[in-house]
Design a protein around this motif. Structure first.
Motif, PDB file in Angstrom:
ATOM      1  N   UNK A   1      46.122  44.727  44.269  1.00 29.00           N
ATOM      2  CA  UNK A   1      46.633  45.081  42.948  1.00 29.00           C
ATOM      3  C   UNK A   1      45.593  45.870  42.160  1.00 29.00           C
ATOM      4  N   UNK A   2      44.331  45.454  42.239  1.00 26.66           N
ATOM      5  CA  UNK A   2      43.255  46.166  41.538  1.00 26.66           C
ATOM      6  C   UNK A   2      43.126  47.600  42.055  1.00 26.66           C
ATOM      7  N   UNK A   3      43.249  47.768  43.369  1.00 29.05           N
ATOM      8  CA  UNK A   3      43.159  49.115  43.952  1.00 29.05           C
ATOM      9  C   UNK A   3      44.294  50.007  43.468  1.00 29.05           C
ATOM     10  N   UNK A   4      45.508  49.461  43.456  1.00 33.00           N
ATOM     11  CA  UNK A   4      46.671  50.251  42.996  1.00 33.00           C
ATOM     12  C   UNK A   4      46.510  50.625  41.525  1.00 33.00           C
ATOM     13  N   UNK A   5      46.087  49.658  40.712  1.00 33.07           N
ATOM     14  CA  UNK A   5      45.882  49.936  39.288  1.00 33.07           C
ATOM     15  C   UNK A   5      44.823  51.012  39.093  1.00 33.07           C
TER      16      UNK A   5
ATOM     17  N   UNK B   1      29.470  37.246  38.630  1.00 37.04           N
ATOM     18  CA  UNK B   1      29.295  38.008  39.873  1.00 37.04           C
ATOM     19  C   UNK B   1      30.628  38.166  40.604  1.00 37.04           C
ATOM     20  N   UNK B   2      31.368  37.063  40.743  1.00 38.27           N
ATOM     21  CA  UNK B   2      32.664  37.124  41.428  1.00 38.27           C
ATOM     22  C   UNK B   2      33.661  37.988  40.655  1.00 38.27           C
ATOM     23  N   UNK B   3      33.635  37.867  39.324  1.00 44.50           N
ATOM     24  CA  UNK B   3      34.513  38.704  38.501  1.00 44.50           C
ATOM     25  C   UNK B   3      34.151  40.179  38.674  1.00 44.50           C
ATOM     26  N   UNK B   4      32.857  40.448  38.762  1.00 46.22           N
ATOM     27  CA  UNK B   4      32.406  41.820  38.957  1.00 46.22           C
ATOM     28  C   UNK B   4      32.884  42.422  40.260  1.00 46.22           C
ATOM     29  N   UNK B   5      32.953  41.600  41.317  1.00 44.21           N
ATOM     30  CA  UNK B   5      33.445  42.089  42.609  1.00 44.21           C
ATOM     31  C   UNK B   5      34.926  42.454  42.527  1.00 44.21           C
ATOM     32  N   UNK B   6      35.691  41.672  41.756  1.00 47.03           N
ATOM     33  CA  UNK B   6      37.106  41.994  41.558  1.00 47.03           C
ATOM     34  C   UNK B   6      37.260  43.315  40.793  1.00 47.03           C
ATOM     35  N   UNK B   7      36.451  43.485  39.757  1.00 44.84           N
ATOM     36  CA  UNK B   7      36.499  44.714  38.966  1.00 44.84           C
ATOM     37  C   UNK B   7      36.079  45.907  39.807  1.00 44.84           C
TER      38      UNK B   7
ATOM     39  N   UNK C   1      37.700  49.821  40.097  1.00 51.39           N
ATOM     40  CA  UNK C   1      37.046  51.110  39.885  1.00 51.39           C
ATOM     41  C   UNK C   1      36.910  51.908  41.181  1.00 51.39           C
ATOM     42  N   UNK C   2      36.838  51.234  42.326  1.00 50.42           N
ATOM     43  CA  UNK C   2      36.851  51.962  43.589  1.00 50.42           C
ATOM     44  C   UNK C   2      38.195  52.653  43.785  1.00 50.42           C
ATOM     45  N   UNK C   3      39.260  52.013  43.305  1.00 48.21           N
ATOM     46  CA  UNK C   3      40.569  52.659  43.317  1.00 48.21           C
ATOM     47  C   UNK C   3      40.557  53.932  42.487  1.00 48.21           C
ATOM     48  N   UNK C   4      39.866  53.899  41.342  1.00 48.83           N
ATOM     49  CA  UNK C   4      39.706  55.100  40.520  1.00 48.83           C
ATOM     50  C   UNK C   4      39.087  56.237  41.317  1.00 48.83           C
ATOM     51  N   UNK C   5      38.041  55.926  42.077  1.00 46.95           N
ATOM     52  CA  UNK C   5      37.337  56.960  42.834  1.00 46.95           C
ATOM     53  C   UNK C   5      38.155  57.428  44.038  1.00 46.95           C
TER      54      UNK C   5
ATOM     55  N   UNK D   1      43.339  36.165  47.461  1.00 50.81           N
ATOM     56  CA  UNK D   1      42.385  37.171  46.997  1.00 50.81           C
ATOM     57  C   UNK D   1      42.739  38.570  47.484  1.00 50.81           C
ATOM     58  N   UNK D   2      43.278  38.653  48.696  1.00 53.78           N
ATOM     59  CA  UNK D   2      43.654  39.965  49.245  1.00 53.78           C
ATOM     60  C   UNK D   2      44.710  40.642  48.382  1.00 53.78           C
TER      61      UNK D   2
END
Length: 477
Positions: free
Chosen positions: A370-374, A308-314, A318-322, A364-365
């Protein structure tokens, strides 16, 4: 009779192009949602069929191989029977097969239904692109491509979450039944709004080309898929990939000599198509397709997070993709394809390599940022690649170009996962460890990011005005 003013006619054409692209996007969303949603319910399906969960992977393999066999045929079918008719057939097959999947009582019935579903999927993607290309002028191609790209970015966001919810609170059957209303809506919209067409003088079917291309593609894709899951060792996967490459070479040799080839390879003489699909484009897609495979493993195995926590990071990835979709078109219009694909490609590759620097102790921030930029840079590069590929393709090359593009994207998708899995396994073997560790993921992200950097710099070979008619960059003052 009163003539229609040019501006009004242009507006009508643009509106029609967007409408066709949006309808095609709905069908693509149904197809991609199905691909991402099924993985969450495999254990429950195995229990329902009385087989181990691992045995359910045959349903995914059968689907993938059927796609590989029939994708090369899609362009010829669109010419022979009309792209609109084939697209309608693809939606019908996919929808009925989804219904059959949901009603399956055993593994044999499920696999048979997945084969039919794979046939529908094989026709849907390239023929959908053909419809968009035929109904969009070059000035509208960027907006139209952005519309048909969003399902590939949105479906992975909602698929796993929706699949887990449906499997937990309803049953796995509804993961397939959800395609029925989507399919019916798609059929109604295609029948109502997309005009019919077919080639005036369709070519005879190139049977040797079909056999060689389909067999080579199927062996190559199956071999790449086996590399990521080497339960029986690496040798079978290597032999399958080698056989696919050899037969693929024979297919190319035949297609160059045949009087009426199944696929027109002349599209590769168009620089923008060759760079964005076969050369730098495929290499870059390998890098960004490896990332969604590596990230869940990094967070669960390397960081020790719960699913679940890993899914929130992912989800941030993907929100960055959108989030990038609203600025992709104006950015390409402002700076042009060459600049965007080089600069954005370098940033995307750097963000992949930066994943090697994070650890469970990283705030975490910062990880979310980083996930958003990627995700943002991944989305920009995908849209740019998909649009530039058809910027200079003429009408006679559209069908083959759409088919070739779909085939190469399938290869890059599986190759990205295969390369990432191979790096992880090799790193673990060299270190002599019994299980994957954080250092293995760091090596994988550094290598994958380096591959992206090389590909991004390759876009420098494009002229500054590449795809200007599509982006509108050169017309700005």
């Amino acid at each position: 009779m009163t003539a229609v003013p040019d501006t009004e006619a242009s507006a009508v054409t643009a509106s029609n192009a967007r409408r066709v692209a949006l309808i095609v996007a709905i069908a693509f969303f149904m197809q991609l949602l199905d691909s991402t949603i099924i993985s969450t319910s495999l254990p429950q399906m195995g229990q329902s069929f009385g087989v181990p969960a691992v045995a359910m992977s045959i349903g995914i393999t059968a689907y993938m191989l059927t796609m590989a066999v029939f994708v090369p045929l899609s362009g010829w079918l669109a010419d022979r029977f009309g792209a609109r008719n084939i697209f309608l057939l693809a939606i019908v097959l996919f929808t009925l097969a989804s219904l059959a999947c949901g009603f399956s009582q055993n593994l044999t019935q499920f696999v048979a239904a997945r084969v039919v579903q794979g046939l529908g999927s094989a026709l849907m993607t390239p023929v959908g692109r053909i419809l968009v290309l035929r109904n969009a002028s070059k000035s509208e191609l960027l907006n139209a491509t952005a519309l048909i790209t969003w399902p590939a970015l949105f479906a992975p966001v909602v698929g796993p979450v929706l699949g887990g919810f449906i499997t937990t609170y309803l049953s796995w059957h509804w993961n397939f039944f959800i395609n029925i209303p989507l399919g019916l809506v798609g059929l109604a919209l295609v029948a109502r709004f997309i005009p019919g067409d077919r080639a005036a003088d369709p070519k005879p079917l190139d049977w040797p080309g079909f056999f060689l291309t389909s067999l080579g593609l199927a062996l190559l894709l199956y071999g790449l898929e086996r590399i990521a899951h080497p339960e029986d060792g690496a040798l079978p996967a290597v032999l399958l990939v080698a056989a696919g490459i050899v037969i693929g070479w024979l297919a190319v040799r035949h297609l160059r000599r045949a009087p009426h080839p199944l696929l027109d390879l002349s599209a590769f003489r168009v620089q923008t198509f060759a760079i964005s699909t076969l050369a730098a484009g495929t290499i870059f897609r390998v890098a960004i397709n490896a990332t969604p495979f590596l990230l869940p493993l990094l967070f669960q195995v390397g960081f020790g997070l719960s699913p679940v926590d890993a899914g929130l990071m992912i989800l941030a990835y993907f929100l960055g993709n959108l989030g990038m979709k609203t600025v992709t078109t104006p950015t390409l219009r402002r700076f042009g394809f060459r600049t965007v694909m080089v600069v954005n490609g370098l940033i995307a590759s750097a963000s992949i390599m930066a994943c090697a620097a994070i650890s469970p102790e990283t705030p975490q921030a910062l990880v979310v940022m980083l996930m958003l930029i990627a995700g943002l840079t991944r989305s920009m590069q995908f849209t740019a690649l998909n649009t530039l590929a058809f910027a200079d393709i003429d009408a006679a090359q559209r069908n083959s170009a759409a088919t070739l593009s779909s085939m190469l994207q399938q290869i890059s998708m599986l190759f990205g996962v295969a390369v990432a899995a191979a790096i992880l396994n090799l790193s673990q073997i060299v270190r002599g460890r019994p299980a994957l560790d954080l250092v293995d993921f760091r090596i994988a992200f550094l290598v994958i990011g380096a591959i992206g950097l090389v590909a991004a710099l390759r876009f420098l070979v494009l002229p500054p005005g590449a795809g200007a008619e599509v982006s509108g960059h050169m017309t700005r003052t």
